[in-house]
Design an enzyme around this catalytic site. Structure first.
Site, PDB file in Angstrom:
ATOM      1  N   ALA A 148     -15.621 -26.122  53.491  1.00 40.03           N
ATOM      2  CA  ALA A 148     -15.389 -25.960  54.927  1.00 40.03           C
ATOM      3  C   ALA A 148     -16.465 -25.098  55.582  1.00 40.03           C
ATOM      4  O   ALA A 148     -17.050 -25.473  56.602  1.00 40.03           O
ATOM      5  CB  ALA A 148     -14.009 -25.363  55.174  1.00 40.03           C
ATOM      6  N   ALA A 177     -10.708 -25.493  60.954  1.00 41.82           N
ATOM      7  CA  ALA A 177     -11.209 -25.514  59.576  1.00 41.82           C
ATOM      8  C   ALA A 177     -12.668 -25.087  59.509  1.00 41.82           C
ATOM      9  O   ALA A 177     -12.975 -23.905  59.383  1.00 41.82           O
ATOM     10  CB  ALA A 177     -11.005 -26.899  58.959  1.00 41.82           C
ATOM     11  N   CYS A 178     -13.608 -26.037  59.597  1.00 42.57           N
ATOM     12  CA  CYS A 178     -15.002 -25.738  59.296  1.00 42.57           C
ATOM     13  C   CYS A 178     -15.648 -24.750  60.269  1.00 42.57           C
ATOM     14  O   CYS A 178     -16.434 -23.894  59.853  1.00 42.57           O
ATOM     15  CB  CYS A 178     -15.798 -27.031  59.223  1.00 42.57           C
ATOM     16  SG  CYS A 178     -15.235 -28.122  57.890  1.00 42.57           S
ATOM     17  N   VAL A 179     -15.329 -24.850  61.558  1.00 48.86           N
ATOM     18  CA  VAL A 179     -15.865 -23.893  62.523  1.00 48.86           C
ATOM     19  C   VAL A 179     -15.278 -22.506  62.263  1.00 48.86           C
ATOM     20  O   VAL A 179     -16.002 -21.501  62.211  1.00 48.86           O
ATOM     21  CB  VAL A 179     -15.582 -24.348  63.965  1.00 48.86           C
ATOM     22  CG1 VAL A 179     -15.906 -23.229  64.955  1.00 48.86           C
ATOM     23  CG2 VAL A 179     -16.397 -25.593  64.289  1.00 48.86           C
ATOM     24  N   THR A 182     -16.692 -20.993  59.068  1.00 45.59           N
ATOM     25  CA  THR A 182     -18.089 -20.593  59.258  1.00 45.59           C
ATOM     26  C   THR A 182     -18.182 -19.280  60.019  1.00 45.59           C
ATOM     27  O   THR A 182     -18.982 -18.388  59.670  1.00 45.59           O
ATOM     28  CB  THR A 182     -18.857 -21.701  59.988  1.00 45.59           C
ATOM     29  OG1 THR A 182     -18.888 -22.877  59.160  1.00 45.59           O
ATOM     30  CG2 THR A 182     -20.284 -21.283  60.309  1.00 45.59           C
TER      31      THR A 182
END
Length: 243
Positions: A148, A177-179, A182
């Protein structure tokens, strides 16, 4: 500041419910010392997370809302500001070499047990290519991740530190999730984290609004495209203080 930015088509009743919840939660957070400002630094980079065809174009399991009318135009503005000022840009996407779910040596790890990541096979580059409307130009990084976070198991932190970057402006999908991952990892690795609110999307009603509210309280400053473009244009000349 308000960070409630529901994409078009979200249910009005849900928006009103979330707004009320955020108002009450903000009072609690402020009383306990949350929602502080991390502010902009002196050397920014733009990180676009998973703004590739599997997420931005219709007809895919990962297709997100608000891409055409909100995310892509906002990112185009950010890219223009970065390119005219020489700020680093990293385009992040996700793909896998071994998409056989029965193969224990797959680079999908165990994530395929939760979501259909086998769709983004490395052998089908069109699906994980960066959306042509925000296509990378020469000198911009295209980073492939497997998990992710854009930081997990990648060279991103080292690349940014070598470039002298202290601030990351993060866009992309998904907010939940991924944002989010990060931004969390970016803060943990010592970068000033800015979430560009109009440029973050998701698939599920309420997910963007809720995650931006929670991110702004704990892990990053949620700022508008307009403010971020002004910062990118001015950072080499007049520093922009946090509000």
């Amino acid at each position: 500041m308000s960070v409630t930015v529901p994409p078009s088509g979200f249910d009005r009743e849900l928006d009103a419910t979330l707004a009320l919840a955020f108002e009450k939660a903000s009072a609690l957070y402020r009383a306990r010392g949350f929602q502080r400002r991390i502010g902009f630094g002196s050397r920014p980079a733009l990180i676009n997370v998973d703004l590739a065809n599997a997420w931005t174009r219709p007809g895919n399991p990962f297709t997100c809302e608000g891409v055409d009318d909100r995310i892509i135009p906002g990112v185009q503005g950010l890219l223009a500001a970065c390119r005219r000022n020489g700020h680093p840009v990293v385009h992040v996407t996700t793909c896998y070499q071994v998409t056989d779910r029965s193969n224990p040596l797959t680079d999908m790890g165990l994530w395929h047990d939760k979501i259909p990541i086998e769709v983004v096979a490395q052998s089908n580059p069109e699906i994980w290519a960066i959306d042509s409307r925000i296509e990378p130009i020469e000198g911009e990084q295209v980073l492939i991740k497997k998990r992710a976070s854009a930081f997990h198991g990648t060279y991103l932190a080292g690349f940014l530190r070598a470039a002298g970057v202290d601030t990351i402006l993060v866009t992309g999908v998904t907010a939940s999730a991924c944002v989010r991952e990060t931004l969390c990892d970016g803060l943990a690795d010592g970068f000033r984290t800015i979430a560009v609110k109009e440029c973050i999307g998701d698939r599920v009603a309420g997910a963007v609004a809720w995650n931006l509210f929670d991110i702004d309280a704990k892990f990053a400053d949620v700022e508008s495209v307009e403010r971020c473009v002004a910062y990118l244009d001015d950072v080499g000349h007049v520093p922009i203080a946090a509000e």
